[in-house]
Design a protein around this motif. Structure first.
Motif, PDB file in Angstrom:
ATOM      1  N   ALA A   1       0.856  -1.190   0.000  1.00  0.00           N
ATOM      2  CA  ALA A   1       0.000   0.000   0.000  1.00  0.00           C
ATOM      3  C   ALA A   1       0.887   1.233   0.000  1.00  0.00           C
ATOM      4  N   ALA A   2       0.365   2.316  -0.556  1.00  0.00           N
ATOM      5  CA  ALA A   2       1.124   3.567  -0.643  1.00  0.00           C
ATOM      6  C   ALA A   2       0.203   4.735  -0.335  1.00  0.00           C
ATOM      7  N   TYR A   3       0.737   5.703   0.392  1.00  0.00           N
ATOM      8  CA  TYR A   3      -0.035   6.876   0.802  1.00  0.00           C
ATOM      9  C   TYR A   3       0.789   8.134   0.524  1.00  0.00           C
TER      10      TYR A   3
ATOM     11  N   ARG B   1      -3.484  12.725  12.043  1.00  0.00           N
ATOM     12  CA  ARG B   1      -3.934  11.354  12.304  1.00  0.00           C
ATOM     13  C   ARG B   1      -4.381  10.751  10.973  1.00  0.00           C
ATOM     14  N   CYS B   2      -3.856   9.567  10.658  1.00  0.00           N
ATOM     15  CA  CYS B   2      -4.080   8.954   9.353  1.00  0.00           C
ATOM     16  C   CYS B   2      -4.668   7.559   9.526  1.00  0.00           C
ATOM     17  N   SER B   3      -5.230   7.052   8.435  1.00  0.00           N
ATOM     18  CA  SER B   3      -5.884   5.749   8.443  1.00  0.00           C
ATOM     19  C   SER B   3      -5.328   4.871   7.335  1.00  0.00           C
ATOM     20  N   PHE B   4      -5.001   3.625   7.678  1.00  0.00           N
ATOM     21  CA  PHE B   4      -4.528   2.672   6.671  1.00  0.00           C
ATOM     22  C   PHE B   4      -5.640   2.267   5.705  1.00  0.00           C
ATOM     23  N   SER B   5      -6.878   2.333   6.149  1.00  0.00           N
ATOM     24  CA  SER B   5      -7.996   1.867   5.320  1.00  0.00           C
ATOM     25  C   SER B   5      -8.556   2.947   4.403  1.00  0.00           C
ATOM     26  N   SER B   6      -7.904   4.096   4.304  1.00  0.00           N
ATOM     27  CA  SER B   6      -8.402   5.167   3.444  1.00  0.00           C
ATOM     28  C   SER B   6      -8.431   4.711   1.981  1.00  0.00           C
ATOM     29  N   GLN B   7      -9.530   5.054   1.304  1.00  0.00           N
ATOM     30  CA  GLN B   7      -9.684   4.706  -0.108  1.00  0.00           C
ATOM     31  C   GLN B   7      -9.712   5.942  -1.004  1.00  0.00           C
ATOM     32  N   LYS B   8      -9.450   7.106  -0.440  1.00  0.00           N
ATOM     33  CA  LYS B   8      -9.477   8.344  -1.210  1.00  0.00           C
ATOM     34  C   LYS B   8      -8.192   8.477  -2.017  1.00  0.00           C
ATOM     35  N   PRO B   9      -8.276   8.589  -3.335  1.00  0.00           N
ATOM     36  CA  PRO B   9      -7.056   8.715  -4.144  1.00  0.00           C
ATOM     37  C   PRO B   9      -6.321  10.013  -3.839  1.00  0.00           C
ATOM     38  N   ALA B  10      -5.012   9.932  -3.801  1.00  0.00           N
ATOM     39  CA  ALA B  10      -4.199  11.119  -3.574  1.00  0.00           C
ATOM     40  C   ALA B  10      -4.123  11.945  -4.849  1.00  0.00           C
TER      41      ALA B  10
END
Length: 426
Positions: free
Chosen positions: A274-276, A325-334
């Motif tokens: 995964a990448a953020y 504060r961040c979430s691993f399950s985020s599905q919002k495209p960067a």
């Protein structure tokens, strides 16, 4: 006419009757009056309650010469081998050979047990950039590099380890020295395997070293590819995965990207899971008027922390003073252009805390309360935060210089330590 005798007779009879009547009245007055009284009592109210617990018939144990509980003999027979094995093992241990019990009050002063140093790094003027303990608590790893050179550097550095339980410990000579082609910026021992170390380099690479392989300790490395970091990586951590006992490697760098790597142990390679990416325009709204999203396309990450209570939550601090504060399950495209990565970049930020006046060097979550964490940076303050509100709960002036590291005590819920740029600890 009546004669005198007749009158006397009548008088006598009258007197007798009167006397007899008087006697009767006298006898009637001798009866005592019956006394009556009324009394009342306060009757207390009573209530009845019951439970759903069914009464269990009590088994009567047979009376014998010795007390024999049901199952006790079976339990002792089952654990006998284990107890004996541990007793024999403890009898051969030398952990407490030189230990002397001190029944007096302990001193509050901190004493130096070991002064570890690597002469080669001292001669070259390298700085200690990261320190990590292995899961047994006996081996400490130290990374060397430079923190005063802002330019791109290819100067070689090293990672040294010392086993503090070795009788032949030499503080001036490391047990293992791993040569690294560029500066090491972060270290993190594996939480369960004491020989594995995850490391981050100034060149953007992420590696895993196996200290049991002294000739070739490099076990896995990312190399330079479209998936890897292209800027210095300042934070690295082991992340527990969904399958019990498996861990991934999380890395964060100055380009604002957080990458989660899976380790393929059979083929000895990293696989990007995964990448953020943190983009100023996609950060959550904040009531803090001092923060405004600037034109920069990325948020340089300088600190990273994982929540021990929520596997979906992680915290990041930036060189611009942002605390997110961040979430691993985020599905919002960067909102970043695609560069051919094997996975889609996501925007993980879900909450923005109050903006700090300088880079955030360290974040650590409380091991005792799920919503508490502490942060520190160049403003000399250690801020106590709650995950549920933007402003800090408490701000402590730790130093008039930079604060480079802050960490909770693993045993005392109200104590944390901070290391400052003045060379002192609080």
């Amino acid at each position: 006419m009546f004669t005198d005798e007749a009158l006397d007779s009548v008088s006598v009879q009258s007197q007798w009757r009167i006397s007899q009547q008087s006697a009767q009245e006298s006898r009637g007055c001798q009866t005592r009056a019956v006394h009556r009284a009324e009394a009342q009592v306060q009757a207390g109210s009573s209530s009845t309650c019951s439970t759903q617990t069914e009464t269990q018939p009590q088994k009567e144990l047979p009376l014998q010469a010795g007390l024999e509980l049901p199952g006790l003999e079976h339990f002792l027979q089952r654990v006998e081998d284990t107890v004996v094995r541990e007793l024999v093992r403890n009898s051969k241990s030398h952990a407490f050979d030189e230990f002397q019990v001190n029944w007096e009050d302990h001193s509050q002063q901190v004493s130096c047990l070991h002064f570890l140093q690597h002469p080669c790094a001292q001669e070259r003027g390298l700085h200690v950039t990261s320190v990590s303990w292995n899961c047994t608590g006996s081996v400490i790893a130290c990374a060397y590099g430079r923190i005063d050179d802002g330019d791109w550097s290819t100067e070689r550095s090293c990672v040294c380890t010392w086993n503090l339980e070795r009788r032949s410990l030499n503080p001036k000579q490391a047990d293992l020295v791993i040569d690294v082609p560029t500066a090491v910026t972060a270290l993190c021992y594996h939480p369960e395997q004491p020989a594995l170390i995850a490391g981050a380099l100034y060149s953007g690479e992420v590696l895993v070293w196996d200290t049991s392989r002294t000739l070739d300790p490099v076990l896995v490395q990312t190399g330079m590819s479209v998936d890897s970091h292209r800027e210095p990586v300042y934070q690295v951590a082991w992340v527990p995965l969904q399958k019990k006992g498996e861990f991934g490697v999380l890395s964060a760098g100055s380009a604002g990207r957080v990458l989660l790597w899976m380790v393929d142990w059979e083929q000895a390679r990293f696989v990007l899971s995964a990448a953020y990416a943190l983009v100023p325009q996609q950060l959550p709204h904040s009531s803090d008027s001092s923060f405004k999203a600037r034109g920069s396309s990325t948020v340089g990450i300088t600190s990273l922390a994982l929540s021990p209570w929520d596997p979906d939550t992680f915290l990041v601090g930036s060189e611009g003073g942002l605390l997110l504060r961040c979430s691993f399950s985020s599905q919002k495209p960067a909102a970043v252009p695609s560069e051919g990565q094997s996975v889609t970049l996501k925007a993980p930020a879900v909450f923005l805390f109050k903006h700090r006046s300088g880079p955030v060097h360290s974040i650590h979550c409380s091991p005792f309360h799920r919503n508490l964490f502490v942060s520190a940076g160049t403003d000399g303050l250690a801020n106590l935060h709650s995950l549920l509100q933007a402003p800090p709960l408490l701000s402590l002036r730790v130093s008039h210089s930079y604060v480079f590291q802050v960490q909770w005590s693993p045993t005392r819920p109200l104590v944390f330590a901070a290391a400052t740029g003045q060379g002192t600890e609080h």
